[in-house]
Scaffold this motif. Structure first.
Motif: not given
Length: 545
Positions: A99-104
């Motif tokens: 995964v890359t960056g922001d998220g959930s």
């Protein structure tokens, strides 16, 4: 006749009366000590005994390991180190994707079952149905974001545990219970699932839990550095070894075997810049450690549509297995300190009781009526000598034994320079305190044999009983809280008790963990010494010697 009117009077010295200084008293007591050859030899023997017993361990032991190919194994494998440099256990089932960056990431945990190999089983188990059922208390099933797959890499996770509720954990040492988080893995079922969510914004991670997937409760927010923008996120399942401890005739017996947790996940979803992709399977057979049936303890997973069945063994927590076998701690070089302490106690008690035995105490007190000062001067001399002896012994034994253990191919648990100095200097302070304590006890009892026996029974015996695992762990810990032997805690270089709740191995003195922090344990010994000196001073002032 001339009458002499002068009245006769007793002679008075024209010398101005002064008070004897304390330093001359200390000098006098030092002269007494150094002129008795046996006492000097005894103190030198205490240092020598400490060092010699310490090096007997690496000198007298030799481990040989042969691999399945018949070739000799290499040096002892070191445990992985966590982000803060502490030994950790990082061995679990990780179904993940990049995964890359922001998220959930959100999942629904619809079941969580546990199995373990039967202890002393007659034969190998052929399937999970042949194994005893039951989740380990710290079995885990949940979601995780990890810096990478390298053991010891930083991470944040939200997990449901076997018997310790829903928790948010990070970097092996932090484990935060969800508000009202009493749900346990054995209670999770398709009719009573547990929803888990972990979101990321930069270095800030927030964990959530829910019973229905609609109403969410925040567990907490953690700021964790070291997890790059490109990380690995997914599902984790782990299950620490199943074990039991029994005591027979006061001696402990520990049995353990691999265990397995099987968790079912569905409704797996990613939001933000995280998007669903291809999941990577963990290495098969990761937990195949050899016992009968352990081939079933593999970290694997299967997927049917949106439903994941993940099998996980192992643990993700601080490594608190302590020292033993091919793993040593720096204080293993001080194993002989208790024997050196016995020699030191004999000399310290004789420093005062010999004056009672020979009747010289009357001469000493006649020359210096201030009895408290005499006792204080003796204490200063014996403390200084004991400190120097302890510093020389510990300063030699710790680095020497450490070097010898490494040369034998054993792994020495990491310790900072400050910790190593604290162990060495703290041991010297401990010996000085016990020496003063012995002088006080000798003053109270006035008999050398009785005083030596009393000090050994109060200081050395509790330590030996505790670290030799002769007594149950709870009893050993109380002995090292309530007796003068508490000061041995200053020698510990491992994680300080009570450590971490999520660690499954026992925090016992035998493994190098003490019930008090180093300086707190030394403070207990100091308190005993102060009380004993106070009583000795009071008795000496009132006693007609």
């Amino acid at each position: 006749m001339t009458t002499n009117t002068e009245t006769s009077a007793p002679y008075r010295s024209t010398v101005v009366t002064g008070r004897d200084g304390f330093l001359p008293l200390v000098r006098s007591e030092w002269t007494k000590f150094r002129t008795v050859r046996g006492w000097v030899i005894g103190m030198a023997s205490a240092a020598l005994i400490t060092v010699l017993i310490g090096i007997l361990g690496p000198l007298g032991s030799n481990s040989q390991c042969v691999s399945s190919t018949g070739h000799a194994c290499g040096p002892a494998q070191s445990p992985p180190l966590g982000p803060d440099g502490e030994p950790v256990t990082d061995d679990f089932s990780f179904v993940h994707q990049g995964v890359t960056g922001d998220g959930s990431i959100t999942v629904r945990l619809s079941s969580m079952l546990g199995y373990h190999l039967a202890l002393n089983a007659a034969g190998p188990a052929k399937s999970l149905a042949d194994m005893p059922r039951g989740l380990q208390p710290w079995a885990r099933g949940g979601v995780i974001v990890k810096a990478g797959t390298t053991p010891g890499a930083p991470y944040v996770a939200v997990v449901a545990t076997g018997a310790n509720g829903v928790r948010m954990e990070s970097n092996f040492t932090s484990s935060k219970l969800a508000p009202g988080g009493t749900a346990t893995g054995s209670a999770i079922s398709p009719s009573s699932p547990q929803w888990l969510r972990l979101s990321r914004t930069g270095d800030s991670f927030t964990g959530y839990e829910s019973a229905d997937g609609a109403h969410w409760t925040a567990i907490g927010t953690e700021t964790v550095a070291g997890i790059p923008a490109s990380a690995q996120a997914g599902m984790l399942v782990s299950s620490p070894d199943h074990g039991s401890i029994t005591h027979q005739f006061g001696l402990p017996s520990f049995d353990s075997s691999p265990s397995l947790a099987v968790a079912t996940f569905d409704h797996v979803g990613f939001t933000g810049s995280w998007t669903g992709g291809t999941f990577t399977a963990p290495p098969a057979g990761q937990q195949d450690n050899g016992p009968a049936g352990s081939a079933l303890m593999q970290n694997t997973y299967t997927r049917s549509g949106g439903v994941f069945s993940v099998h996980g063994s192992g643990d993700i927590s601080p490594d608190t297995s302590g020292s033993g076998g091919d793993r040593k701690s720096i204080e293993s070089g001080l194993i002989g300190a208790f024997a050196g302490l016995i020699a030191l106690v004999v000399v310290a008690t004789m420093f005062i009781t010999s004056e009672y035995r020979r009747g010289l105490i009357r001469t000493t007190l006649s020359a210096t009526p201030r009895r408290g000062s005499v006792l204080a001067a003796k204490s200063v001399v014996i403390a200084a000598v004991a400190f120097v002896v302890g510093l020389a012994a510990a300063g030699t034994a710790v680095p020497l034994v450490k070097s010898m253990e490494i040369g034998k191919g054993r792994y020495v648990l990491p310790a900072s320079t400050a910790t190593e100095l604290r162990v060495i200097v703290g041991t010297a302070v401990l010996l000085a305190l016990v020496a003063v304590f012995a002088v006080a006890v000798g003053t109270l009892l006035r008999r050398g044999a009785g005083a030596v026996a009393a000090v050994i029974a109060m200081v050395v015996l509790p330590y030996v009983l505790a670290v030799a695992s002769v007594l149950p762990a709870g009893t050993s810990q109380w002995l090292l809280r309530l007796t003068p032997a508490a000061g041995f805690a200053v020698q510990q270089s491992l994680l300080e008790y009570p450590g971490y709740a999520q660690a499954t191995s026992g925090y016992t003195p035998a493994a190098g963990y003490y019930p008090l922090a180093p300086w707190a344990g030394l403070a207990v010994t100091c308190a005993y010494t102060a009380v004993a000196m106070g009583l000795a001073t009071y008795v000496l002032r009132r006693r007609d010697v």
